[in-house]
Design a protein around this motif. Structure first.
Motif, PDB file in Angstrom:
ATOM      1  N   SER A 117       0.844  -1.194   0.000  1.00  0.00           N
ATOM      2  CA  SER A 117       0.000   0.000   0.000  1.00  0.00           C
ATOM      3  C   SER A 117       0.875   1.238   0.000  1.00  0.00           C
ATOM      4  O   SER A 117       2.085   1.149   0.207  1.00  0.00           O
ATOM      5  N   LYS A 118       0.244   2.376  -0.234  1.00  0.00           N
ATOM      6  CA  LYS A 118       0.907   3.662  -0.043  1.00  0.00           C
ATOM      7  C   LYS A 118       0.318   4.377   1.173  1.00  0.00           C
ATOM      8  O   LYS A 118       0.673   5.510   1.473  1.00  0.00           O
ATOM      9  N   VAL A 119      -0.605   3.679   1.862  1.00  0.00           N
ATOM     10  CA  VAL A 119      -1.324   4.259   2.994  1.00  0.00           C
ATOM     11  C   VAL A 119      -1.087   3.414   4.239  1.00  0.00           C
ATOM     12  O   VAL A 119      -1.149   2.181   4.187  1.00  0.00           O
ATOM     13  N   ILE A 120      -0.779   4.065   5.372  1.00  0.00           N
ATOM     14  CA  ILE A 120      -0.644   3.363   6.642  1.00  0.00           C
ATOM     15  C   ILE A 120      -2.038   3.022   7.154  1.00  0.00           C
ATOM     16  O   ILE A 120      -2.887   3.900   7.332  1.00  0.00           O
ATOM     17  N   ASP A 121      -2.280   1.741   7.369  1.00  0.00           N
ATOM     18  CA  ASP A 121      -3.622   1.282   7.703  1.00  0.00           C
ATOM     19  C   ASP A 121      -3.512  -0.020   8.486  1.00  0.00           C
ATOM     20  O   ASP A 121      -2.633  -0.846   8.219  1.00  0.00           O
ATOM     21  N   ASP A 122      -4.405  -0.230   9.466  1.00  0.00           N
ATOM     22  CA  ASP A 122      -4.366  -1.444  10.274  1.00  0.00           C
ATOM     23  C   ASP A 122      -4.564  -2.695   9.430  1.00  0.00           C
ATOM     24  O   ASP A 122      -3.937  -3.732   9.679  1.00  0.00           O
ATOM     25  N   THR A 123      -5.452  -2.623   8.441  1.00  0.00           N
ATOM     26  CA  THR A 123      -5.683  -3.785   7.590  1.00  0.00           C
ATOM     27  C   THR A 123      -4.436  -4.124   6.787  1.00  0.00           C
ATOM     28  O   THR A 123      -4.066  -5.293   6.648  1.00  0.00           O
ATOM     29  N   VAL A 124      -3.786  -3.112   6.258  1.00  0.00           N
ATOM     30  CA  VAL A 124      -2.532  -3.315   5.526  1.00  0.00           C
ATOM     31  C   VAL A 124      -1.507  -3.980   6.434  1.00  0.00           C
ATOM     32  O   VAL A 124      -0.825  -4.941   6.051  1.00  0.00           O
ATOM     33  N   ALA A 125      -1.407  -3.482   7.662  1.00  0.00           N
ATOM     34  CA  ALA A 125      -0.450  -4.044   8.620  1.00  0.00           C
ATOM     35  C   ALA A 125      -0.788  -5.497   8.944  1.00  0.00           C
ATOM     36  O   ALA A 125       0.101  -6.333   9.107  1.00  0.00           O
ATOM     37  N   ASP A 126      -2.090  -5.817   9.028  1.00  0.00           N
ATOM     38  CA  ASP A 126      -2.504  -7.200   9.292  1.00  0.00           C
ATOM     39  C   ASP A 126      -2.101  -8.121   8.148  1.00  0.00           C
ATOM     40  O   ASP A 126      -1.647  -9.252   8.366  1.00  0.00           O
ATOM     41  N   VAL A 127      -2.266  -7.653   6.909  1.00  0.00           N
ATOM     42  CA  VAL A 127      -1.883  -8.454   5.747  1.00  0.00           C
ATOM     43  C   VAL A 127      -0.381  -8.684   5.736  1.00  0.00           C
ATOM     44  O   VAL A 127       0.098  -9.796   5.489  1.00  0.00           O
ATOM     45  N   ILE A 128       0.390  -7.625   6.013  1.00  0.00           N
ATOM     46  CA  ILE A 128       1.846  -7.759   6.060  1.00  0.00           C
ATOM     47  C   ILE A 128       2.253  -8.782   7.116  1.00  0.00           C
ATOM     48  O   ILE A 128       3.144  -9.609   6.893  1.00  0.00           O
ATOM     49  N   ALA A 129       1.592  -8.744   8.271  1.00  0.00           N
ATOM     50  CA  ALA A 129       1.904  -9.699   9.341  1.00  0.00           C
ATOM     51  C   ALA A 129       1.628 -11.127   8.893  1.00  0.00           C
ATOM     52  O   ALA A 129       2.410 -12.047   9.179  1.00  0.00           O
ATOM     53  N   GLN A 130       0.524 -11.340   8.192  1.00  0.00           N
ATOM     54  CA  GLN A 130       0.174 -12.674   7.730  1.00  0.00           C
ATOM     55  C   GLN A 130       1.133 -13.170   6.646  1.00  0.00           C
ATOM     56  O   GLN A 130       1.527 -14.337   6.624  1.00  0.00           O
ATOM     57  N   VAL A 131       1.516 -12.274   5.740  1.00  0.00           N
ATOM     58  CA  VAL A 131       2.467 -12.656   4.694  1.00  0.00           C
ATOM     59  C   VAL A 131       3.830 -12.959   5.308  1.00  0.00           C
ATOM     60  O   VAL A 131       4.503 -13.912   4.916  1.00  0.00           O
ATOM     61  N   THR A 132       4.220 -12.171   6.291  1.00  0.00           N
ATOM     62  CA  THR A 132       5.485 -12.426   7.001  1.00  0.00           C
ATOM     63  C   THR A 132       5.468 -13.821   7.615  1.00  0.00           C
ATOM     64  O   THR A 132       6.446 -14.573   7.508  1.00  0.00           O
ATOM     65  N   LYS A 133       4.349 -14.163   8.236  1.00  0.00           N
ATOM     66  CA  LYS A 133       4.214 -15.485   8.848  1.00  0.00           C
ATOM     67  C   LYS A 133       4.315 -16.583   7.795  1.00  0.00           C
ATOM     68  O   LYS A 133       4.987 -17.614   7.993  1.00  0.00           O
ATOM     69  N   ALA A 134       3.669 -16.389   6.651  1.00  0.00           N
ATOM     70  CA  ALA A 134       3.698 -17.393   5.581  1.00  0.00           C
ATOM     71  C   ALA A 134       5.101 -17.560   5.014  1.00  0.00           C
ATOM     72  O   ALA A 134       5.543 -18.681   4.727  1.00  0.00           O
ATOM     73  N   LEU A 135       5.830 -16.466   4.868  1.00  0.00           N
ATOM     74  CA  LEU A 135       7.159 -16.522   4.262  1.00  0.00           C
ATOM     75  C   LEU A 135       8.200 -17.146   5.192  1.00  0.00           C
ATOM     76  O   LEU A 135       9.259 -17.579   4.727  1.00  0.00           O
ATOM     77  N   ARG A 136       7.905 -17.205   6.480  1.00  0.00           N
ATOM     78  CA  ARG A 136       8.851 -17.837   7.412  1.00  0.00           C
ATOM     79  C   ARG A 136       9.010 -19.337   7.128  1.00  0.00           C
ATOM     80  O   ARG A 136       9.967 -19.949   7.576  1.00  0.00           O
ATOM     81  N   THR A 137       8.069 -19.902   6.389  1.00  0.00           N
ATOM     82  CA  THR A 137       8.136 -21.327   6.059  1.00  0.00           C
ATOM     83  C   THR A 137       8.948 -21.587   4.797  1.00  0.00           C
ATOM     84  O   THR A 137       9.176 -22.743   4.439  1.00  0.00           O
ATOM     85  N   CYS A 138       9.369 -20.543   4.130  1.00  0.00           N
ATOM     86  CA  CYS A 138      10.048 -20.671   2.839  1.00  0.00           C
ATOM     87  C   CYS A 138      11.549 -20.890   3.024  1.00  0.00           C
ATOM     88  O   CYS A 138      12.234 -20.052   3.618  1.00  0.00           O
ATOM     89  N   GLU A 139      12.043 -21.987   2.499  1.00  0.00           N
ATOM     90  CA  GLU A 139      13.480 -22.264   2.562  1.00  0.00           C
ATOM     91  C   GLU A 139      14.249 -21.241   1.745  1.00  0.00           C
ATOM     92  O   GLU A 139      13.826 -20.839   0.666  1.00  0.00           O
ATOM     93  N   GLY A 140      15.387 -20.823   2.292  1.00  0.00           N
ATOM     94  CA  GLY A 140      16.244 -19.893   1.573  1.00  0.00           C
ATOM     95  C   GLY A 140      16.081 -18.446   1.988  1.00  0.00           C
ATOM     96  O   GLY A 140      16.892 -17.605   1.619  1.00  0.00           O
ATOM     97  N   ILE A 141      15.020 -18.150   2.757  1.00  0.00           N
ATOM     98  CA  ILE A 141      14.831 -16.774   3.234  1.00  0.00           C
ATOM     99  C   ILE A 141      15.650 -16.573   4.501  1.00  0.00           C
ATOM    100  O   ILE A 141      15.546 -17.338   5.455  1.00  0.00           O
ATOM    101  N   ILE A 142      16.483 -15.546   4.489  1.00  0.00           N
ATOM    102  CA  ILE A 142      17.392 -15.264   5.603  1.00  0.00           C
ATOM    103  C   ILE A 142      16.745 -14.341   6.629  1.00  0.00           C
ATOM    104  O   ILE A 142      16.880 -14.519   7.833  1.00  0.00           O
ATOM    105  N   ASP A 143      16.023 -13.325   6.141  1.00  0.00           N
ATOM    106  CA  ASP A 143      15.459 -12.341   7.067  1.00  0.00           C
ATOM    107  C   ASP A 143      14.235 -11.707   6.445  1.00  0.00           C
ATOM    108  O   ASP A 143      14.101 -11.620   5.209  1.00  0.00           O
TER     109      ASP A 143
END
Length: 236
Positions: free
Chosen positions: A24-50
């Motif tokens: 997004s280009k807007v700071i928003d709680d929903t945007v932050a919730d989506v980012i949190a969920q995507v972050t959680k999903a990407l933690r399962t991906c091999e090869g991601i360092i950070d």
């Protein structure tokens, strides 16, 4: 779909081992919730360092020494588009309570903020401490959480001349953000008070007391309570 949300997120390579997902280009709680969920999903991906979430973006750093860059970016695209938007906002957020001694003795900008906002010091303290803040990002220094949103009535810009040394535990505001300085660093935010508790535990696995997605509330305490909890009055 929520208006400010870009989903699936826009993926841009920023180096040969990192990409930036923009939601997004807007700071928003929903945007932050989506980012949190995507972050959680990407933690399962091999090869991601950070993974470095922020207000509207997520920086993904990956290992190109052992993984093919194109395969891993395709996997990132796939996983970042796999979040069920219908579940967003359903997760209960952890609340962190930070005790704060609000006083000009440790908050040298408290009186100025009150004057500029045409409020009493008591009103500034009440407004700041009665708000629940969300941790949108961690950065600047270890454990430094960018919290929003500060009540509009007490929003102040950063100082034109930053301090060379801001004491450990200083609680400060800048525009719509609030933060606690977890270490002694330079800083240009308006300081309202100080907490006696440590924001960083170098011996713990999580390191920082506040993590992205947490809700934070400030609890006013007296001078005696501040000192009894290990607070220090020096630093300026």
């Amino acid at each position: 779909m929520i208006a400010p949300l870009i989903y699936p997120p826009q993926l841009d390579l920023v180096s040969d081992h990192a990409c930036l997902l923009t939601f997004s280009k807007v700071i928003d709680d929903t945007v932050a919730d989506v980012i949190a969920q995507v972050t959680k999903a990407l933690r399962t991906c091999e090869g991601i360092i950070d993974l470095v979430p922020s207000y509207t973006t997520l920086l993904v750093i990956f290992d190109t020494d052992h993984y093919d860059r194109f395969k891993i970016t395709n996997k990132i695209k796939s996983l970042s588009a796999s979040v069920d938007l219908n579940t967003i906002g359903n997760n209960e957020r952890r609340e962190v309570i930070i005790p704060v001694y609000y006083d000009p003795e440790v908050g040298p900008d408290l009186e100025e903020v009150a004057t500029q906002c045409q409020l009493s010091i008591e009103d500034v303290i009440r407004l700041h401490s009665s708000t629940r803040y969300r941790a949108f990002a961690i950065g600047f220094s270890p454990g430094f959480a960018f919290l929003g949103n500060t009540p509009e009535a007490i929003r102040m810009p950063r100082k034109t001349t930053p301090r060379l040394k801001v004491p450990l535990g200083s609680v400060a505001i800048a525009e719509q953000q609030t933060a606690v300085y977890p270490s002694i660093t330079p800083g240009g935010w308006q300081i309202l008070g100080r907490t006696p508790i440590a924001l960083v535990d170098w011996q713990s696995e999580s390191l920082a007391l506040i993590e992205v997605g947490d809700m934070v509330r400030f609890d006013p305490i007296t001078r005696d309570e501040f000192l009894a909890q290990g607070g220090q009055l020096n630093g300026f």
